[in-house]
Design a protein around this motif. Structure first.
Motif, mmCIF file in Angstrom:
data_model
loop_
_atom_site.group_PDB
_atom_site.id
_atom_site.type_symbol
_atom_site.label_atom_id
_atom_site.label_comp_id
_atom_site.label_asym_id
_atom_site.label_seq_id
_atom_site.Cartn_x
_atom_site.Cartn_y
_atom_site.Cartn_z
ATOM 1 N N TYR A 277 -15.125 109.327 16.711
ATOM 2 C CA TYR A 277 -14.296 108.590 15.761
ATOM 3 C C TYR A 277 -12.985 108.274 16.469
ATOM 4 N N THR A 278 -12.655 106.990 16.577
ATOM 5 C CA THR A 278 -11.538 106.567 17.410
ATOM 6 C C THR A 278 -10.310 106.227 16.574
ATOM 7 N N LEU A 279 -9.193 106.056 17.280
ATOM 8 C CA LEU A 279 -7.939 105.683 16.641
ATOM 9 C C LEU A 279 -8.053 104.309 15.984
ATOM 10 N N ALA A 280 -8.763 103.382 16.620
ATOM 11 C CA ALA A 280 -8.945 102.053 16.039
ATOM 12 C C ALA A 280 -9.710 102.132 14.720
ATOM 13 N N ALA A 282 -9.781 104.713 12.674
ATOM 14 C CA ALA A 282 -8.919 105.339 11.669
ATOM 15 C C ALA A 282 -7.926 104.332 11.102
ATOM 16 N N LEU A 283 -7.320 103.525 11.976
ATOM 17 C CA LEU A 283 -6.382 102.511 11.498
ATOM 18 C C LEU A 283 -7.098 101.444 10.685
ATOM 19 N N GLY A 284 -8.307 101.074 11.108
ATOM 20 C CA GLY A 284 -9.073 100.090 10.349
ATOM 21 C C GLY A 284 -9.458 100.595 8.975
ATOM 22 N N ASP A 285 -9.872 101.874 8.886
ATOM 23 C CA ASP A 285 -10.229 102.446 7.581
ATOM 24 C C ASP A 285 -9.022 102.519 6.654
ATOM 25 N N ALA A 286 -7.823 102.588 7.229
ATOM 26 C CA ALA A 286 -6.604 102.630 6.422
ATOM 27 C C ALA A 286 -6.065 101.233 6.128
ATOM 28 N N GLY A 287 -6.828 100.205 6.455
ATOM 29 C CA GLY A 287 -6.404 98.839 6.169
ATOM 30 C C GLY A 287 -5.533 98.212 7.232
ATOM 31 N N GLY A 288 -5.324 98.922 8.343
ATOM 32 C CA GLY A 288 -4.507 98.405 9.418
ATOM 33 C C GLY A 288 -3.020 98.661 9.197
ATOM 34 N N GLN A 311 0.743 118.286 20.721
ATOM 35 C CA GLN A 311 0.700 117.075 21.532
ATOM 36 C C GLN A 311 0.992 115.856 20.665
ATOM 37 N N VAL A 312 1.727 114.926 21.221
ATOM 38 C CA VAL A 312 2.000 113.652 20.558
ATOM 39 C C VAL A 312 1.551 112.539 21.493
ATOM 40 N N TRP A 313 0.625 111.718 21.025
ATOM 41 C CA TRP A 313 0.114 110.600 21.807
ATOM 42 C C TRP A 313 0.685 109.312 21.232
ATOM 43 N N HIS A 314 1.293 108.511 22.094
ATOM 44 C CA HIS A 314 1.974 107.288 21.664
ATOM 45 C C HIS A 314 1.176 106.060 22.078
ATOM 46 N N LEU A 315 1.064 105.106 21.153
ATOM 47 C CA LEU A 315 0.410 103.823 21.442
ATOM 48 C C LEU A 315 1.345 102.701 21.034
ATOM 49 N N ASN A 316 1.563 101.776 21.954
ATOM 50 C CA ASN A 316 2.301 100.548 21.635
ATOM 51 C C ASN A 316 1.280 99.518 21.167
ATOM 52 N N ALA A 317 1.145 99.382 19.857
ATOM 53 C CA ALA A 317 0.136 98.485 19.304
ATOM 54 C C ALA A 317 0.503 97.024 19.483
ATOM 55 N N ASN A 318 1.692 96.722 19.996
ATOM 56 C CA ASN A 318 2.077 95.338 20.246
ATOM 57 C C ASN A 318 1.588 94.832 21.599
ATOM 58 N N SER A 319 1.116 95.755 22.448
ATOM 59 C CA SER A 319 0.656 95.338 23.767
ATOM 60 C C SER A 319 -0.700 94.646 23.660
ATOM 61 N N PRO A 320 -1.025 93.732 24.602
ATOM 62 C CA PRO A 320 -2.264 92.960 24.500
ATOM 63 C C PRO A 320 -3.531 93.815 24.510
ATOM 64 N N ASP A 321 -3.508 94.939 25.211
ATOM 65 C CA ASP A 321 -4.712 95.769 25.319
ATOM 66 C C ASP A 321 -4.723 96.913 24.310
ATOM 67 N N ALA A 322 -3.873 96.850 23.283
ATOM 68 C CA ALA A 322 -3.734 97.964 22.344
ATOM 69 C C ALA A 322 -5.033 98.264 21.609
ATOM 70 N N LEU A 323 -5.731 97.224 21.146
ATOM 71 C CA LEU A 323 -6.955 97.455 20.384
ATOM 72 C C LEU A 323 -8.034 98.103 21.238
ATOM 73 N N VAL A 324 -8.108 97.684 22.505
ATOM 74 C CA VAL A 324 -9.097 98.293 23.407
ATOM 75 C C VAL A 324 -8.755 99.757 23.638
ATOM 76 N N LEU A 325 -7.483 100.046 23.849
ATOM 77 C CA LEU A 325 -7.065 101.428 24.071
ATOM 78 C C LEU A 325 -7.316 102.277 22.822
ATOM 79 N N ALA A 326 -6.973 101.719 21.664
ATOM 80 C CA ALA A 326 -7.166 102.467 20.418
ATOM 81 C C ALA A 326 -8.639 102.756 20.169
ATOM 82 N N ASP A 327 -9.513 101.811 20.547
ATOM 83 C CA ASP A 327 -10.940 102.021 20.331
ATOM 84 C C ASP A 327 -11.529 103.009 21.328
ATOM 85 N N GLY A 328 -10.829 103.259 22.413
ATOM 86 C CA GLY A 328 -11.317 104.237 23.382
ATOM 87 C C GLY A 328 -10.747 105.625 23.190
#
Length: 369
Positions: A277-280, A282-288, A311-328
């Motif tokens: 179950y990926t970060l993408a 989880a965000l999709g199930d929450a409506g984005g 641990q705190v993991w940070h994602l910049n969702a504004n970056s072009p590859d954010a969705l790919v990273l979130a899905d991985g």
């Protein structure tokens, strides 16, 4: 006039503090270093990481290695179910003893009730039989009991033909506890009792059961049993033969949740499905991300680590590859996904909180005039 100036100064002070309200980790840039740009007070309490292609690949490698190690550990720890199974009589069992051609021994005084006619094994492991006296039964096979009875009755009868069987199995049990439809004790019989048999006798699992989190406790030692692998993947190594006193406990699946909070369309807790179950997801199930209030550059995954700093993991969702990273990026049970608010959103909320106070100060100033 002085009151108006004081009110304006008060408002200005609180506006200056607006950036300190709410949860804000303050990671700057698209891909900061492991510690980001946080102050020493925060980095001393948590480990900050950035979700990058490198960290996603490293996480995948670590998870695969951990899964292989866990499977090897499970295989080494699971009790051996090989070998022949033999039921040993226990105190509380009821035995049926028949001596052929001797009804006076089989049915004394004309009794016909099965429990009275049967021989109850007492707490000390013995039962009484005419001419034979006290006979040891507990911890023995029925064939051993039959041989002893035959030997003792030979002193009084000519070539006695003796048969011994268990009428009621009451002495040895295993226990189904947790998320079963009908939890409780399950009697052991002369037929081997396996994990699937216990699940069937307990009328299956209820809707709250987590098939991945079953535990077999034997002699104080806990063994992990994966019912999902057993039923869905045919892993028969999980279908152990159970022993007297075993406890099979199935946990609730509510402990396998992730939490999606902050500036998303629908904050919620999500039950982890079977599998990754990926970060993408989880965000999709929450409506984005909320398009009007969220700060896409401040998406976090907070994770507790036993015996270490969170641990705190940070994602910049504004970056072009954010969705790919979130899905991985795979989430784990009890992870918290948090989306921070945009700066203008935080400022607007502070203003809304201050307006009643400003209105009160204005009224006081008018009264003073």
């Amino acid at each position: 006039m002085l009151r108006s100036m004081a009110a304006l100064a008060f408002v200005a002070l609180l506006l200056a503090l607006a950036g300190c309200t709410g949860m804000y980790l303050g990671v700057q840039g698209e891909r900061p270093t492991s510690s980001g740009s946080l102050g020493d007070d925060v980095t001393a309490r948590v480990d900050i990481h950035t979700i990058t292609p490198e960290t996603v690949y490293q996480q995948r490698q670590e998870l695969e290695a951990a899964a292989q190690l866990d499977q090897a550990r499970r295989n080494a720890a699971v009790p051996n179910s090989n070998g022949s199974y033999q039921y040993l009589v226990a105190p509380g069992d009821i035995l049926n003893v028949i001596v052929w051609n001797h009804p006076e021994l089989n049915n004394p005084a004309g009794q016909i009730t099965s429990e009275i006619a049967g021989r109850v094994v007492a707490d000390d492991g013995y039962f009484f039989y005419p001419y034979a006296g006290r006979v040891k039964a507990a911890g023995r096979r029925t064939t051993d009991i039959r041989n002893e009875l035959t030997q003792k009755l030979t002193q009084y009868l000519t070539e006695p033909q003796v048969d011994v069987s268990v009428v009621q199995y009451r002495g040895r049990k295993v226990f189904a506890v947790g998320q079963f439809n009908k939890p409780g004790p399950v009697a052991l019989t002369d037929v081997p009792l396996r994990v699937t048999d216990v699940v069937t006798r307990a009328e299956g699992l209820n809707e709250n059961a987590d098939e991945r989190e079953a535990v077999l406790t034997r002699n104080g030692v806990r063994y992990a049993i994966n019912l999902y692998a057993l039923y869905q993947k045919g892993d028969m190594s999980q279908n152990l033969v159970l022993q007297d006193g075993d406890i099979l406990n199935v946990a609730e699946k509510r402990y396998n949740k992730v939490f999606v909070l902050g500036e998303v369309v629908k904050p919620q807790s999500v039950l982890l499905p079977y599998g990754a179950y990926t970060l993408a997801e989880a965000l999709g199930d929450a409506g984005g991300l909320n398009p009007t209030t969220s700060n896409g550059s401040q998406v976090y995954v907070l994770r507790a680590v036993p015996g270490a700093k969170p641990q705190v993991w940070h994602l910049n969702a504004n970056s072009p590859d954010a969705l790919v990273l979130a899905d991985g990026f795979r989430l784990q049970a009890r992870d918290v996904v948090f989306v921070d608010a945009a700066a203008v959103t935080r400022w607007s909320r502070v203003i809304n909180q201050l307006l009643p106070s400003v209105g009160g100060l204005t009224n006081l100033d008018n009264l003073a005039r």
